[in-house]
Scaffold this active site. Structure first.
Site, PDB file in Angstrom:
ATOM      1  N   LYS A  83       0.848  -1.195   0.000  1.00 43.87           N
ATOM      2  CA  LYS A  83       0.000   0.000   0.000  1.00 43.87           C
ATOM      3  C   LYS A  83       0.884   1.245   0.000  1.00 43.87           C
ATOM      4  O   LYS A  83       1.909   1.270   0.702  1.00 43.87           O
ATOM      5  CB  LYS A  83      -0.896  -0.039   1.253  1.00 43.87           C
ATOM      6  CG  LYS A  83      -1.911   1.098   1.348  1.00 43.87           C
ATOM      7  CD  LYS A  83      -2.799   0.936   2.586  1.00 43.87           C
ATOM      8  CE  LYS A  83      -3.855   2.027   2.670  1.00 43.87           C
ATOM      9  NZ  LYS A  83      -4.739   1.884   3.840  1.00 43.87           N
ATOM     10  N   SER A 160      -9.851   2.097   2.933  1.00 46.16           N
ATOM     11  CA  SER A 160      -8.937   2.790   2.057  1.00 46.16           C
ATOM     12  C   SER A 160      -7.969   1.885   1.298  1.00 46.16           C
ATOM     13  O   SER A 160      -7.407   2.316   0.298  1.00 46.16           O
ATOM     14  CB  SER A 160      -8.111   3.796   2.867  1.00 46.16           C
ATOM     15  OG  SER A 160      -7.287   3.131   3.814  1.00 46.16           O
ATOM     16  N   SER A 184     -10.217  -0.120   7.193  1.00 49.04           N
ATOM     17  CA  SER A 184      -9.627  -0.066   5.847  1.00 49.04           C
ATOM     18  C   SER A 184      -8.935  -1.323   5.355  1.00 49.04           C
ATOM     19  O   SER A 184      -8.514  -1.364   4.208  1.00 49.04           O
ATOM     20  CB  SER A 184      -8.626   1.080   5.775  1.00 49.04           C
ATOM     21  OG  SER A 184      -9.307   2.271   5.539  1.00 49.04           O
TER      22      SER A 184
HETATM   23  N1  GLN Z   1     -13.349   4.653   6.343  1.00 49.74           N
HETATM   24  C1  GLN Z   1     -12.725   5.105   7.543  1.00 49.74           C
HETATM   25  C2  GLN Z   1     -12.257   6.519   7.373  1.00 49.74           C
HETATM   26  O1  GLN Z   1     -12.475   7.060   6.367  1.00 49.74           O
HETATM   27  C3  GLN Z   1     -11.595   4.208   7.932  1.00 49.74           C
HETATM   28  C4  GLN Z   1     -10.398   4.391   7.075  1.00 49.74           C
HETATM   29  C5  GLN Z   1      -9.253   3.557   7.529  1.00 49.74           C
HETATM   30  O2  GLN Z   1      -9.437   2.569   8.234  1.00 49.74           O
HETATM   31  N2  GLN Z   1      -8.062   4.004   7.185  1.00 49.74           N
HETATM   32  O3  GLN Z   1     -11.671   7.094   8.214  1.00 49.74           O
END
Ligand code: GLN
Length: 493
Positions: A83, A160, A184
């Site tokens: 990532k 994400s 995410s």
């Molecule tokens: N969807 C959540 C956010 O936007 C979690 C994102 C994540 O776990 N990095 O913060």
């Protein structure tokens, strides 16, 4: 020879050990798959040439280890994706944001350094939501990632870590690193028919991972199978003195745990996770999961986690608060993008207005607001108290059960663009994953079935802190019962 991109990580490692094929061959096969899968936009930066060089070195290493009777690295020769939130020495690292410009870190994150020491071949840096803020991988400055599942209406892969999930689901890499702040890893795994493990907070070092919300951020893996996810996590995790929240504990026997019997374990079913407007298909899959676990000899107990309804609101105060502070460093002065202004303040403002996308700007504003004098007590302090209550809910549940079974997401993957301008709906994607993040607990998503449109749905296991062994055992049992063999049709070829 069979198509090497169809193999699991486990089978690929066995095949290389048996001399059936080389790292060079399997790496080349995956590079071809990545090139043919360009339309999925899963990669921000491809590092194919370096990968081929690494593969050559890996093959030589394997041969010399064999000669001396030693053991090959845990990931020796396996082509994987990273990532783009993990800093990689000498390779552009963007966090999918314009603000980092052409930032090339002079250092390597501890997690990727660990994996390289175990023989990882890195195919490239995977696309994601900007600064890991999002649930759809649409907020990337490099464009949306496309879910490999279903051709005609283009779907999001979740986020994400959407690039990681899409690349694994499309057989472009054998596995990938990911990070989870509120869901995410698990949510994109749920959306793509892959497995996503987020370990206990502190298992994987955060050193060299670009920070979003430091008290929540945790690295983990997206893989094709539960065992592959255990192999990956085992090579990523470990104590690191460079991260003050890194836990000085040994890894469990995670790979073996995937095949351990779950007979006699007690699985809790939290009643608060039955939410309004949840598609009946998700409820039935959950019910099916309960039956599968019963068949595996597990005792099912109803539990209550009464503060669940406050989890998302608390998360959306705590995470932006930490983000607003972490992202203050991007001022155009030291590294990354810079837009010259008339004076220092003007340069800051222009740089940040240019460099951050809309969602990141929203988070910085919310975070700054909840931390400001007068609002700190009303919002931030309250959210911290709620966070403690959520941890207590879990502690109470562990009195009567060993792990929890829940759906991963409240819905199936949706079309690109559909939720982008509706942040509250977007935030609801994490309703089942954010609680474990707030409490720092391990969680895994396992692909368990398809909805009526043929799209993958996942079930989640949440475990006690540092009890990944039980999490992997339950996930292994679930995977075996679900026997999920569906694959996306490769329309992009
Ligand atoms: N969807 C959540 C956010 O936007 C979690 C994102 C994540 O776990 N990095 O913060």
């Amino acid at each position: 020879m069979t198509d090497l991109t169809q193999l699991t990580l486990e089978a690929a490692l066995e095949g290389m050990a048996a001399g059936d094929f080389t790292s060079g061959e399997i790496t080349e096969a995956h590079i071809r798959a990545c090139e043919r899968g360009r339309d999925l936009n899963a990669f921000i930066t491809a590092t194919f040439e370096q990968a081929l060089e690494q593969a050559k070195a890996s093959d030589a290493r394997r041969a010399s280890v064999k000669e001396s009777g030693g053991e090959a690295g845990k990931l020796e020769g396996a082509p994987l994706g990273v990532k783009d939130l993990f800093c990689t020495e000498g390779i552009k690292t963007t966090a999918a944001s314009r603000i980092l410009g052409n930032f090339t870190p002079p250092y390597e994150s501890t997690v990727t350094a660990n994996m390289k020491a175990e023989g990882m071949i890195m195919l490239g840096k995977l696309n994601m939501d900007e600064f890991a803020m999002g649930s759809s991988s649409e907020t990337s400055a490099y464009g949306s990632v496309v879910n490999p599942w279903k051709k005609h209406n283009r779907l999001v892969p979740g986020g994400s870590s959407g690039g990681s999930a899409a690349a694994v689901a499309a057989d472009m890499c054998l596995g990938a690193t990911a990070t989870d702040t509120g869901g995410s890893i698990r949510q994109p795994a749920g959306f793509t028919g892959t497995v996503g493990i987020k370990p206990t907070y502190g298992r994987c070092s955060r050193w060299g991972i670009i920070a979003f919300a430091s008290s929540l951020d945790q690295a983990g893996a997206i893989a094709k199978t539960v065992k592959d996810s255990a192999i990956l996590l085992d090579s990523m995790a470990g104590y690191d003195p460079k991260d003050s929240t890194s836990l000085n504990v040994d890894n469990g026997n995670w790979v073996d745990a995937c095949e351990t019997s779950v007979k006699g374990l007690r699985i809790g079913i939290p009643k608060e996770y039955t939410v309004d407007a949840m598609p009946t298909e998700i409820q039935s899959l959950w019910d099916q999961g309960i039956e599968w676990m019963k068949d595996a000899g597990v005792g099912i107990v109803p539990v209550s986690l009464p503060h669940t309804k406050y989890a998302l609101p608390a998360y959306y105060i705590i995470a932006p608060a930490e983000a607003s502070s972490n992202l203050a460093r991007y001022d155009g002065m030291r590294y990354g993008a810079r837009v010259e202004g008339e004076n220092l303040i003007d340069t800051y403002e222009r740089t940040r207005a240019y460099g951050f996308g809309a969602e990141v700007q929203r988070r910085i504003m919310i975070g700054t607001y909840v931390l400001s004098a007068g609002y700190y007590d009303a919002y931030y302090l309250h959210a911290q108290k709620v966070r403690t209550r959520i941890s207590e809910d879990f502690r109470n549940a562990w009195e009567v059960c060993d792990a929890l079974l829940t759906p991963t997401c409240p819905g199936a993957p949706f079309e690109i663009g559909r939720q982008l301008n509706d942040p509250v709906t977007m935030y609801l994607n994490d309703i089942f994953t954010v609680t474990a993040s707030l409490a720092g607990l391990p969680g895994i998503s396992v692909p368990a079935g398809l909805d009526q449109d043929g799209l993958p749905l996942g079930l989640q296991i949440i475990g006690r802190a540092l009890d990944e062994d039980t999490v992997f055992a339950c996930a292994g049992a679930l995977e075996q019962a679900a026997d999920f063999t569906a694959k996306p049709e490769k329309w992009w070829l």
